[in-house]
Design an enzyme around this catalytic site. Structure first.
Site, PDB file in Angstrom:
ATOM      1  N   ARG A  37       0.763  -1.071   0.014  1.00  0.00           N
ATOM      2  CA  ARG A  37      -0.010   0.141   0.076  1.00  0.00           C
ATOM      3  C   ARG A  37       0.847   1.416   0.048  1.00  0.00           C
ATOM      4  O   ARG A  37       0.448   2.516   0.370  1.00  0.00           O
ATOM      5  CB  ARG A  37      -0.882   0.021   1.208  1.00  0.00           C
ATOM      6  CG  ARG A  37      -1.828  -1.141   1.340  1.00  0.00           C
ATOM      7  CD  ARG A  37      -2.891  -1.395   0.035  1.00  0.00           C
ATOM      8  NE  ARG A  37      -3.873  -2.433   0.170  1.00  0.00           N
ATOM      9  CZ  ARG A  37      -3.184  -3.575  -0.140  1.00  0.00           C
ATOM     10  NH1 ARG A  37      -2.335  -3.839  -1.003  1.00  0.00           N
ATOM     11  NH2 ARG A  37      -4.193  -4.860  -0.224  1.00  0.00           N
ATOM     12  N   SER A  66     -11.956   0.011   2.347  1.00  0.00           N
ATOM     13  CA  SER A  66     -11.025  -0.422   3.486  1.00  0.00           C
ATOM     14  C   SER A  66     -10.250   0.586   4.207  1.00  0.00           C
ATOM     15  O   SER A  66      -9.742   1.623   3.444  1.00  0.00           O
ATOM     16  CB  SER A  66      -9.954  -1.477   3.072  1.00  0.00           C
ATOM     17  OG  SER A  66     -10.314  -2.709   2.587  1.00  0.00           O
ATOM     18  N   GLU A  82      -5.580   3.625   5.425  1.00  0.00           N
ATOM     19  CA  GLU A  82      -5.487   3.420   4.050  1.00  0.00           C
ATOM     20  C   GLU A  82      -6.215   4.525   3.278  1.00  0.00           C
ATOM     21  O   GLU A  82      -5.816   4.553   1.861  1.00  0.00           O
ATOM     22  CB  GLU A  82      -5.993   2.100   3.648  1.00  0.00           C
ATOM     23  CG  GLU A  82      -6.050   1.443   2.173  1.00  0.00           C
ATOM     24  CD  GLU A  82      -6.157  -0.014   2.146  1.00  0.00           C
ATOM     25  OE1 GLU A  82      -6.726  -0.206   1.153  1.00  0.00           O
ATOM     26  OE2 GLU A  82      -5.698  -0.861   2.924  1.00  0.00           O
TER      27      GLU A  82
END
Length: 280
Positions: free
Chosen positions: A157, A204, A274
């Site tokens: 990520r 998310s 995130e």
């Protein structure tokens, strides 16, 4: 190029939260993009807004949409250049059409190709960078560059592109033959059953800490179903925060901070967002 002044941003966030942007600009080609990036300093590059929380009220930000840069250029040997504005679901559909394989585990992830490349999006053991050959970006000097994958830093990520706030213009992928329809169907079904797709949400919200799942940590901290104002930690999937109807930006921020504190107190583990947050 299309320019809109004092543009309502509510429809560009999956939370259905967003104030009035100073400007909203739709870019149609690279030359326009570079011109605007040179001119606008306080700007935000917007993909599909699927993981973006936008403040309500009046915003001083110029939002730049790359939605129109949505082409697919296929060299017919598995090498495919894709515009940043293309919906990722359209790329999955194109893989089926051409019998390409490599990113089926990501089926059902909302967002644009550029957005997933920007953050190295992924799921179920696969990351978008697994199939990247090169990425075309505009750098901090407003110069257009094509960078090979091996010359880019990236991890879970995280990408050099995100850290340096470069703008993704296109990405080139290398696919193999042998599309796996059963895998696509499996993960699309799993998402429809296990994600709160019928309510506005951020996707998310937190990254998974190494060796852990954020959803499990949130459950262990007793925070699933926690509600602040119109925002709720989803009962369907606790790593999703949903808008129950009239959530405000402040509700979302407060519940994010509450979850982070609760998980830290219970487990000693610090969660990291995130999502992308646009505050002003």
């Amino acid at each position: 190029m299309k320019l809109y002044k004092n543009h309502l941003m509510k429809n560009y966030s999956n939370m259905k939260i967003g104030g009035i942007a100073k400007e909203f600009i739709e870019i149609e080609n690279r030359d326009e993009l570079i011109e605007i990036l040179k001119e606008k300093k306080n700007r935000f590059i917007l993909g599909n807004g699927t993981n973006t929380l936008i403040n309500d009220g009046e915003l001083e930000t110029t939002f730049i949409s790359l939605k129109a840069i949505d082409y697919i250029k296929d060299e017919n040997n598995g090498v495919v250049e894709v515009g940043a504005g293309l919906d990722f679901s359209d790329l999955i559909d194109y893989m089926e059409e051409k019998d390409y394989t490599g990113l089926e585990n990501l089926a059902g992830i909302p967002g644009s190709v550029g957005g997933l490349v920007f953050m190295n999006g992924g799921a179920h053991g696969t990351e978008v960078f697994d199939r990247i050959v090169s990425v075309e970006i505009v750098d901090e000097n407003n110069e257009l560059r094509r960078i090979k994958k091996e010359d880019l830093k990236f991890s879970y990520r995280v990408t050099e592109i995100k850290e340096k706030n470069w703008v993704v213009v296109s990405a080139t992928f290398k696919f193999d033959k042998g599309y796996l329809k059963e895998v696509v169907d499996k993960y699309k079904l799993k998402r429809s059953e296990n994600h709160p797709l019928n309510e506005p949400n951020l996707g998310s919200t937190f990254k998974n800490p190494e060796g852990y799942f954020s959803a499990r940590l949130i459950i262990e901290a007793g925070l699933q179903g926690k509600q602040i104002g119109g925002a709720e930690v989803s009962m369907v999937h606790p790593n999703f925060i949903v808008n129950k109807g009239e959530a405000k930006f402040s509700d979302i921020i407060e519940i994010i901070d509450h979850v982070k504190l609760g998980v830290k107190d219970k487990t000693g583990i610090e969660l990291e967002e995130e999502i992308i947050i646009v505050r002003n």
